[in-house]
Scaffold this active site. Structure first.
Site, PDB file in Angstrom:
ATOM      1  N   TRP A   1       7.654 -14.216   6.674  1.00 62.44           N
ATOM      2  CA  TRP A   1       6.751 -13.174   7.157  1.00 62.44           C
ATOM      3  C   TRP A   1       5.680 -13.880   7.983  1.00 62.44           C
ATOM      4  CZ3 TRP A   1       6.459  -7.889   6.995  1.00 62.44           C
ATOM      5  CH2 TRP A   1       5.284  -7.355   7.530  1.00 62.44           C
TER       6      TRP A   1
ATOM      7  N   GLY B   1       0.784  -1.225   0.000  1.00 58.67           N
ATOM      8  CA  GLY B   1       0.000   0.000   0.000  1.00 58.67           C
ATOM      9  C   GLY B   1       0.817   1.276   0.000  1.00 58.67           C
TER      10      GLY B   1
ATOM     11  N   CYS C   1       7.544 -15.754  -1.834  1.00 61.54           N
ATOM     12  CA  CYS C   1       6.893 -16.946  -2.393  1.00 61.54           C
ATOM     13  C   CYS C   1       5.712 -17.371  -1.523  1.00 61.54           C
ATOM     14  CB  CYS C   1       7.909 -18.071  -2.552  1.00 61.54           C
ATOM     15  SG  CYS C   1       9.168 -17.720  -3.789  1.00 61.54           S
ATOM     16  N   TYR C   2       4.765 -16.467  -1.404  1.00 60.81           N
ATOM     17  CA  TYR C   2       3.539 -16.718  -0.668  1.00 60.81           C
ATOM     18  C   TYR C   2       2.449 -15.804  -1.226  1.00 60.81           C
ATOM     19  CZ  TYR C   2       6.284 -13.200   1.921  1.00 60.81           C
ATOM     20  OH  TYR C   2       7.103 -12.143   2.255  1.00 60.81           O
TER      21      TYR C   2
ATOM     22  N   GLU D   1       5.928  -2.374  -3.429  1.00 62.80           N
ATOM     23  CA  GLU D   1       4.907  -3.275  -3.968  1.00 62.80           C
ATOM     24  C   GLU D   1       3.839  -2.470  -4.719  1.00 62.80           C
ATOM     25  OE1 GLU D   1       3.389  -6.150  -1.141  1.00 62.80           O
ATOM     26  OE2 GLU D   1       5.156  -5.960   0.101  1.00 62.80           O
ATOM     27  N   TYR D   2       3.964  -2.381  -6.038  1.00 66.72           N
ATOM     28  CA  TYR D   2       4.991  -2.882  -6.936  1.00 66.72           C
ATOM     29  C   TYR D   2       5.226  -1.833  -8.013  1.00 66.72           C
ATOM     30  CZ  TYR D   2       3.763  -7.394  -4.920  1.00 66.72           C
ATOM     31  OH  TYR D   2       3.510  -8.434  -4.044  1.00 66.72           O
TER      32      TYR D   2
END
Length: 392
Positions: free
Chosen positions: A345, A107, A204-205, A146-147
């Site tokens: 995370w 955000g 990678c989630y 991001e991003y």
């Protein structure tokens, strides 16, 4: 299983990195503090998040009370103020632990766009980042943009990294939280960025989730179609390698949380769901849940995709997540692919039970704490006013 083995550990050139993001807001409702992190198993803690003043481009704290002022205890039990003094005391007690400031987060892309639209703001961003490192005792800078949306953003990202690397002394690392989704990865100028980066934290989630997916899917699978799309961690790793990044600079990101799908009639991936169905005594009324809070009584593990799931029929609730078996297989994958290590995370989510802990199972399968990065952190910050009492 291919990566489940007990061979002699394949050590990374300087030892494997095991990294975790610590979110400053976790000190409130979750009552989780930096001192609670089992630093025996970690080489890096990323402090999330430092923000950017949109008007000036300079860095600023998101919560000065918990960042700098909250009364806390140090690693030795002595009083300190703020998460950052507590983290610095942990560095003093464990000379292998690095603390990195992570700038941005979800955000905040508009803040990076504002910085990059003005040369003075960019200069202010870079100068204040270096100032924060020296004032608050960080071992490096991590950018979480991001991003980037287009090639202009991608070129600007390279310029931002170039400027930071030119001003940061060599002993301090520079990294990014790197995207996994193809539409975001393809925007990046990966080879140009790589020359300035110490390592890449691959996120990678969140491959699938109730808020955007059409079907239930694993959100952190290592291989194969996850049920909703073709995203998997192995494809992400291989893409960055094809783009010229050395495998030793790639850090495999993993979740310490599960994603919840509601209104699921069958306990399987690729099934329809209804986010409005949130009934029953056991329902979790959120889209994510800490790993340590997931009920494990009906757990099913998919060894082909390398992901776990849990289904509660009474509430039609389907949770997808990494478990201890996922962590061990991903550690074997890290060794086999000669990656730089693993990242999670966030720190609040792991189980306190060693048998279930994601980081403990991962490190044990890597070869134990002896194969982790043992390089020294930085503890000399002679110009710091915030740390002066700890540096006496």
């Amino acid at each position: 299983m291919l990566f489940h083995n007990h061979q002699q550990p394949l050590k990374a050139p300087n030892g494997y990195k095991t990294e975790v993001y610590f979110s400053n807001w976790s000190v409130y409702q979750r009552s989780h503090f930096a001192i609670d992190i089992p630093i025996k198993y970690y080489t890096h803690i990323f402090y999330a998040f430092i923000l950017v003043d949109q008007q000036t481009g300079r860095l600023k704290f998101s919560d000065e009370w918990c960042d700098l002022q909250m009364p806390l205890k140090s690693a030795t039990g002595a009083p300190v103020v703020g998460n950052l003094q507590q983290l610095f005391s942990m560095k003093l007690a464990n000379r292998h632990l690095k603390v990195i400031m992570s700038i941005g987060g979800w955000g905040t892309c508009h803040l990076f766009e504002a910085v990059m639209s003005d040369k003075q703001k960019l200069a202010n961003f870079i100068d204040s980042a270096v100032e924060f490192v020296h004032e608050y005792g960080f071992d490096g800078v991590d950018i979480d943009w991001e991003y980037p949306k287009n090639d202009k953003d991608a070129r600007n990202y390279v310029e931002l990294l170039r400027g930071l690397r030119s001003k940061l002394p060599n002993q301090f690392s520079l990294s990014i939280a790197a995207p996994a989704g193809a539409e975001n990865v393809m925007v990046l100028r990966i080879k140009e960025m790589d020359q300035y980066l110490s390592f890449w934290n691959l996120m990678c989630y969140d491959f699938a989730g109730e808020g955007w997916s059409k079907r239930t899917g694993f959100h952190s699978n290592l291989f194969g179609n996850n049920g909703d799309n073709e995203l998997n961690a192995d494809n992400v790793v291989e893409h960055y390698k094809r783009m010229g990044v050395d495998s030793s600079k790639l850090i495999l990101g993993m979740p310490m949380y599960g994603r919840v799908f509601h209104g699921v009639a069958k306990p399987e991936i690729g099934h329809s769901f209804s986010s409005s169905v949130r009934k029953g005594p056991d329902v979790i009324d959120t889209e994510i849940v800490d790993y340590k809070r997931i009920p494990l009584d009906t757990e099913v593990f998919d060894p082909r995709k390398v992901s776990a799931c849990n289904y509660t029929g009474s509430s039609q609730q389907f949770i997808v997540y990494d478990n201890a078996q996922s962590a061990r297989i991903k550690a074997g994958y890290t060794r086999s692919k000669q990656l730089g290590g693993g990242m999670w995370w966030d720190s609040c989510g792991d189980s306190p039970d060693p048998a279930k802990s994601l980081v403990i199972n991962y490190v044990d399968q890597l070869g134990g704490i002896d194969v982790l990065d043992k390089s020294d952190n930085v503890v000399s910050y002679p110009t710091s006013k915030y740390l002066k009492d700890l540096l006496k």
